[in-house]
Design a protein around this motif. Sequence first.
Motif, mmCIF file in Angstrom:
data_model
loop_
_atom_site.group_PDB
_atom_site.id
_atom_site.type_symbol
_atom_site.label_atom_id
_atom_site.label_comp_id
_atom_site.label_asym_id
_atom_site.label_seq_id
_atom_site.Cartn_x
_atom_site.Cartn_y
_atom_site.Cartn_z
ATOM 1 N N GLU A 178 -19.744 -6.481 1.315
ATOM 2 C CA GLU A 178 -19.190 -5.953 -0.133
ATOM 3 C C GLU A 178 -18.331 -5.026 0.316
ATOM 4 O O GLU A 178 -17.207 -4.710 -0.456
ATOM 5 C CB GLU A 178 -20.138 -5.936 -1.297
ATOM 6 N N ARG A 179 -18.676 -4.131 1.585
ATOM 7 C CA ARG A 179 -17.659 -3.030 1.510
ATOM 8 C C ARG A 179 -16.796 -3.173 2.573
ATOM 9 O O ARG A 179 -15.598 -2.728 2.322
ATOM 10 C CB ARG A 179 -18.351 -1.594 1.641
ATOM 11 N N VAL A 180 -17.164 -3.857 3.583
ATOM 12 C CA VAL A 180 -16.113 -4.096 4.897
ATOM 13 C C VAL A 180 -15.081 -4.952 4.494
ATOM 14 O O VAL A 180 -14.033 -4.873 4.871
ATOM 15 C CB VAL A 180 -17.095 -4.733 6.042
ATOM 16 N N THR A 181 -15.384 -5.900 3.394
ATOM 17 C CA THR A 181 -14.364 -6.605 2.982
ATOM 18 C C THR A 181 -13.300 -6.036 2.291
ATOM 19 O O THR A 181 -12.160 -6.434 2.566
ATOM 20 C CB THR A 181 -15.043 -7.610 1.733
ATOM 21 N N LYS A 182 -13.460 -5.075 1.860
ATOM 22 C CA LYS A 182 -12.275 -4.068 1.164
ATOM 23 C C LYS A 182 -11.614 -3.408 2.289
ATOM 24 O O LYS A 182 -10.428 -3.068 1.836
ATOM 25 C CB LYS A 182 -13.164 -3.142 -0.067
ATOM 26 N N TYR A 183 -12.329 -3.092 3.271
ATOM 27 C CA TYR A 183 -11.596 -2.069 4.286
ATOM 28 C C TYR A 183 -10.591 -3.136 5.158
ATOM 29 O O TYR A 183 -9.473 -2.957 5.335
ATOM 30 C CB TYR A 183 -12.682 -1.479 5.376
ATOM 31 N N ASN A 184 -11.195 -4.484 5.082
ATOM 32 C CA ASN A 184 -10.482 -5.502 5.922
ATOM 33 C C ASN A 184 -9.134 -5.837 4.979
ATOM 34 O O ASN A 184 -7.963 -6.009 5.473
ATOM 35 C CB ASN A 184 -11.106 -6.736 5.985
ATOM 36 N N ARG A 185 -9.291 -5.751 3.766
ATOM 37 C CA ARG A 185 -8.165 -6.034 2.768
ATOM 38 C C ARG A 185 -7.219 -4.860 2.881
ATOM 39 O O ARG A 185 -5.811 -4.896 2.896
ATOM 40 C CB ARG A 185 -8.676 -6.080 1.402
ATOM 41 N N LEU A 186 -7.707 -3.601 3.077
ATOM 42 C CA LEU A 186 -6.591 -2.384 3.213
ATOM 43 C C LEU A 186 -5.853 -2.602 4.482
ATOM 44 O O LEU A 186 -4.844 -2.528 4.404
ATOM 45 C CB LEU A 186 -7.578 -1.225 3.180
ATOM 46 N N LEU A 187 -6.536 -2.968 5.465
ATOM 47 C CA LEU A 187 -5.911 -3.257 6.866
ATOM 48 C C LEU A 187 -4.633 -4.241 6.710
ATOM 49 O O LEU A 187 -3.634 -4.334 7.110
ATOM 50 C CB LEU A 187 -6.898 -3.648 8.082
ATOM 51 N N ALA A 188 -5.083 -5.494 6.025
ATOM 52 C CA ALA A 188 -4.112 -6.479 5.805
ATOM 53 C C ALA A 188 -2.899 -5.984 4.871
ATOM 54 O O ALA A 188 -1.995 -6.489 5.382
ATOM 55 C CB ALA A 188 -4.876 -7.560 5.036
ATOM 56 N N ILE A 189 -3.230 -5.435 3.909
ATOM 57 C CA ILE A 189 -2.053 -4.861 2.979
ATOM 58 C C ILE A 189 -1.023 -4.033 3.856
ATOM 59 O O ILE A 189 0.205 -3.940 3.864
ATOM 60 C CB ILE A 189 -2.388 -4.130 1.834
ATOM 61 N N GLU A 190 -1.507 -2.846 4.809
ATOM 62 C CA GLU A 190 -1.097 -2.025 5.458
ATOM 63 C C GLU A 190 -0.128 -2.694 6.350
ATOM 64 O O GLU A 190 1.034 -2.536 6.751
ATOM 65 C CB GLU A 190 -1.896 -1.285 6.209
ATOM 66 N N GLU A 191 -0.630 -3.803 7.105
ATOM 67 C CA GLU A 191 0.063 -4.755 7.832
ATOM 68 C C GLU A 191 1.457 -5.324 7.358
ATOM 69 O O GLU A 191 2.421 -5.658 7.898
ATOM 70 C CB GLU A 191 -0.813 -5.679 8.872
ATOM 71 N N GLU A 192 1.084 -6.107 5.893
ATOM 72 C CA GLU A 192 2.295 -6.722 5.503
ATOM 73 C C GLU A 192 3.302 -5.767 4.930
ATOM 74 O O GLU A 192 4.366 -6.082 4.973
ATOM 75 C CB GLU A 192 1.497 -7.218 4.118
ATOM 76 N N LEU A 193 2.931 -4.321 4.529
ATOM 77 C CA LEU A 193 3.897 -3.526 4.173
ATOM 78 C C LEU A 193 4.723 -3.082 5.432
ATOM 79 O O LEU A 193 5.848 -2.931 5.319
ATOM 80 C CB LEU A 193 3.194 -2.229 3.595
ATOM 81 N N ALA A 194 4.047 -2.815 6.496
ATOM 82 C CA ALA A 194 4.668 -2.389 7.815
ATOM 83 C C ALA A 194 5.724 -3.441 8.128
ATOM 84 O O ALA A 194 6.742 -3.454 8.636
ATOM 85 C CB ALA A 194 3.787 -2.018 9.007
ATOM 86 N N LYS A 195 5.421 -4.803 8.038
ATOM 87 C CA LYS A 195 6.206 -6.009 8.449
ATOM 88 C C LYS A 195 7.583 -6.015 7.534
ATOM 89 O O LYS A 195 8.325 -6.408 8.014
ATOM 90 C CB LYS A 195 5.430 -7.107 8.471
ATOM 91 N N ASN A 196 7.148 -5.712 6.300
ATOM 92 C CA ASN A 196 8.264 -5.689 5.286
ATOM 93 C C ASN A 196 9.125 -4.609 5.363
ATOM 94 O O ASN A 196 10.134 -4.606 4.469
ATOM 95 C CB ASN A 196 7.883 -5.948 3.811
ATOM 96 N N ARG A 197 8.659 -3.578 5.898
ATOM 97 C CA ARG A 197 9.469 -2.237 6.128
ATOM 98 C C ARG A 197 9.489 -1.294 4.950
ATOM 99 O O ARG A 197 10.386 -0.746 4.481
ATOM 100 C CB ARG A 197 10.952 -2.438 6.707
ATOM 101 N N THR A 198 8.281 -1.677 3.956
ATOM 102 C CA THR A 198 8.298 -0.950 3.072
ATOM 103 C C THR A 198 7.152 0.234 2.923
ATOM 104 O O THR A 198 6.593 0.754 2.113
ATOM 105 C CB THR A 198 8.106 -1.972 1.658
ATOM 106 N N LEU A 199 6.564 0.286 4.051
ATOM 107 C CA LEU A 199 5.491 1.356 4.034
ATOM 108 C C LEU A 199 5.710 2.686 4.409
ATOM 109 O O LEU A 199 6.537 2.890 5.147
ATOM 110 C CB LEU A 199 4.505 0.872 5.427
ATOM 111 N N ARG A 200 5.226 3.520 3.617
ATOM 112 C CA ARG A 200 5.711 5.062 3.707
ATOM 113 C C ARG A 200 4.663 5.846 3.878
ATOM 114 O O ARG A 200 3.617 5.771 3.323
ATOM 115 C CB ARG A 200 6.479 5.389 2.442
ATOM 116 N N PHE A 201 4.614 6.841 4.739
ATOM 117 C CA PHE A 201 3.575 7.700 5.095
ATOM 118 C C PHE A 201 3.604 9.077 4.316
ATOM 119 O O PHE A 201 4.749 9.605 3.891
ATOM 120 C CB PHE A 201 3.320 8.066 6.682
ATOM 121 N N GLU A 202 2.599 9.754 3.756
ATOM 122 C CA GLU A 202 2.505 10.735 3.298
ATOM 123 C C GLU A 202 2.939 11.939 4.207
ATOM 124 O O GLU A 202 2.590 11.893 5.326
ATOM 125 C CB GLU A 202 1.298 11.211 2.427
ATOM 126 N N ALA A 203 3.993 12.864 3.826
ATOM 127 C CA ALA A 203 4.103 14.188 4.721
ATOM 128 C C ALA A 203 3.083 15.186 4.777
ATOM 129 O O ALA A 203 2.902 15.626 6.086
ATOM 130 C CB ALA A 203 5.529 14.729 4.109
#
Length: 600
Positions: free
Chosen positions: A549-574
Motif C-alpha cells: 500500500e505504500r510502494v504503490t504510492k512511490y510508484n505513482r510518484l515516479l509515473a507522474i514525474e516521468e509524465e511531467l518530464a515528458k511534457n516539459r512541465t517539470l520544474r525543480f526547486e532551487a
Amino acid sequence: MEPGGDRQQLQRLGREAAEYYRSHEIPQRLEEALNTLFLLRPTDLYGDLANYFSKFAKAPVICKLVGRKVLDGVGRPTLEVEIYCIIKNYEKRICSTVISSHSQILENALPEATEADEKERNDSVNTAVEWVNESLNAMLRDLKPTDQCNIDKILSEYFIRKVEEKKEIQKEGEEESTLSLPSCVPSATGLPEGKKATTIGKKVPGAETTIPPAEPIESVLCGSLAIGGTSLAIAKAGATISDIPLYLYIALLKRNQDSPKEMTMPLPMVTLLNCGKFSPGKLKLMKEVMLIPPVQLSLKQSIERALDIQREMMKLLEPTCKGQPSPQLADRKKGSARSTGKKVLPAAMKRISHLGCLITGCDNLEQPLLLLQTACNNIGLELGTDMYLAINCAAHELIDYHKGKYEILTGTFRSPDEIVDMYVELINKFPSIIALVDPLRKEDRKQWNNICCALGSKCFLIAEDAATSISKLIPDQDINLPQCSGIVLKYINQTKVSDLIELTGLLDGQRHITILGSPDGESSDDSLVDLAVGLGAKFIKLGGLSRGERVTKYNRLLAIEEELAKNRTLRFEASLEFINFAEETQPEQLFDLLPLPKQD
C-alpha cells in the motif's frame, strides 16, 4: 458506379436532405452538420458524423454511488466508493476510491482496547456504507461530477445535519439519565476531602510541573468516512470525464481553471527506522527516522539512493552469519567502534512495521543517527550533502501528565523547556537533520515559539498531531496552530477536496509548508500522491519502501514525474527555504541546500 459518381450522389442527397430539414424548421446546428457531409469521403462519413454530434451530447451526470466495505493495507475494514455516470445515454462505471481508516494502529494494546477499537471501526465503516448507498446516492444523482465545489457543499451540509442529530440524541440521553438518578446520589461537593475528580491532561496531585492541559480529543462521527470518500471519488470522476490526470485536475481546481505552466514534485520523506515508544530498547523519542533527498535529485534517483541506504542498514543490523556479531557502528567520539561489541548496536528486529520500515530498538538518541551515518559512509554518501534526515518525535505520545514531563528514554524525563534545549544540542551535533515533526505537544505553545526562534533558520519544525482535524483549521480564515514551519495534512474522515484546496491556499499565504501524509491505516489507493502534486505540497510523507500500500504510492510518484518530464512541465526547486523566526521584521532568510540541477 464510379467512385466519383458515389461522391456526386452523396452530395446530391445531402443537398436534398438539407433543403427538406430547412423547410421543416430543423435547428441550424443540424443543417450545419449535414453540410459538412459535402467534404467527407464515404469511408469517413460515419466516424466523423458521430464525432460531430457527440459535441452536442448531454454532459455526463452522476446516476449511482456504490459504497462497500473493503480491507486496508493492514487488514482492517475501510470504505470504497464507486461512481457511475450516464454518458451518451448509457450507464458507465467511472472510477472508485478507497479512503484510509482514521484510527491509529494500537501497539501493544490491551485486548479490551483492541476489541473496542475494532468494534468502533466496524460500526463507522458500516454506517459510511449506508450513507453512501442511501442518502448520498439520492442527493447527488443527476449532478455533474465536474461540479466539485457544489457537491462538496452538499456533502458538508449533510455532515452538519448528522452532527446536529447526534448532539440531539446525546442531549436526550443525558436528560433521561439525569431524571433517572436517585435523589440520594451525593453531589461533587460531598466527596471526601482531598478526593477530587481528575481530568486527563490537567495537573493531578503529586505533579512535579504545571503544564498546559491536553486539549479535548475531537470525537470522530460514526460514518464520517463517507464524506471524505465520496468527495475524493467525485474528484477522480471529474478528472476521468475531463480526460486529464487527477493531479492536473486538482491543480486546475486550486487555480480556478488556470492551467499551470510548470509543476514541482514533492520531496519524499522516506521512513527507514521505527524506533519509538512501542519498539524495543530504551529510546522512546524517535518514532520515525526518515530520509529527505536533496532537491537536485530526480525522484527515481532519490528512491534508488534510499534503497541503497536501506540495504546497507540491513547489513549493519543483521549478523553476517550465525554466531558472528553484527558489523559495528562508528563511534566517532571514542574512536573504538569495532571494539565496543554489541552494546553499541540497536537490537535488530526481523519484522516490518505498518509504516513499511524496519523496527529496531535503541538505547540513546545518537544510536539510530550513527547507524544511518555509518550506512551512508559505507556506500560513499555523506549525510548533510547527499542525503538529509527528518525525525518524527511524536512528543504527544511521550508526555507523562503526572510528572509534567516527556519520557524521552525509559526512566529519563525532560520538561518542555529542557526538551527544547535537547533539540538545539541535537541539531547542532547532527546538522543533517533538517526537519522535526511533532517535537512538542501542540499545547506547549510557549516552547513552540522558543524552538522556532532557536532552530527555525536551520530546520523545518512541523506539526502533525495538531492538524488531524482539517475542518477545525479553516473556519475563520486563520489557522489554529502553534508557531511552526508547516503541517502534515491527512485525507481522512470528513475531509473534502475543497477543504484541502482552501487550507493549502491559506498555508501558502502564511509561509507554512504543506506536507501530505499517509495515515496509519493506509490503503492501496494512490490518490494521495495526485493530491500532493496538484496542491503543490513541499513534501510527501508515505512511510517506508516496503508494504504494497505504500510502494504503490512511490510508484505513482515516479509515473507522474516521468509524465511531467515528458511534457516539459517539470520544474525543480532551487533550494529549500527555512524561516528565521527570530527576525520576523526582516525578509525570510534562504538556506540553500543544493543548487538547481542543470537541465538538458
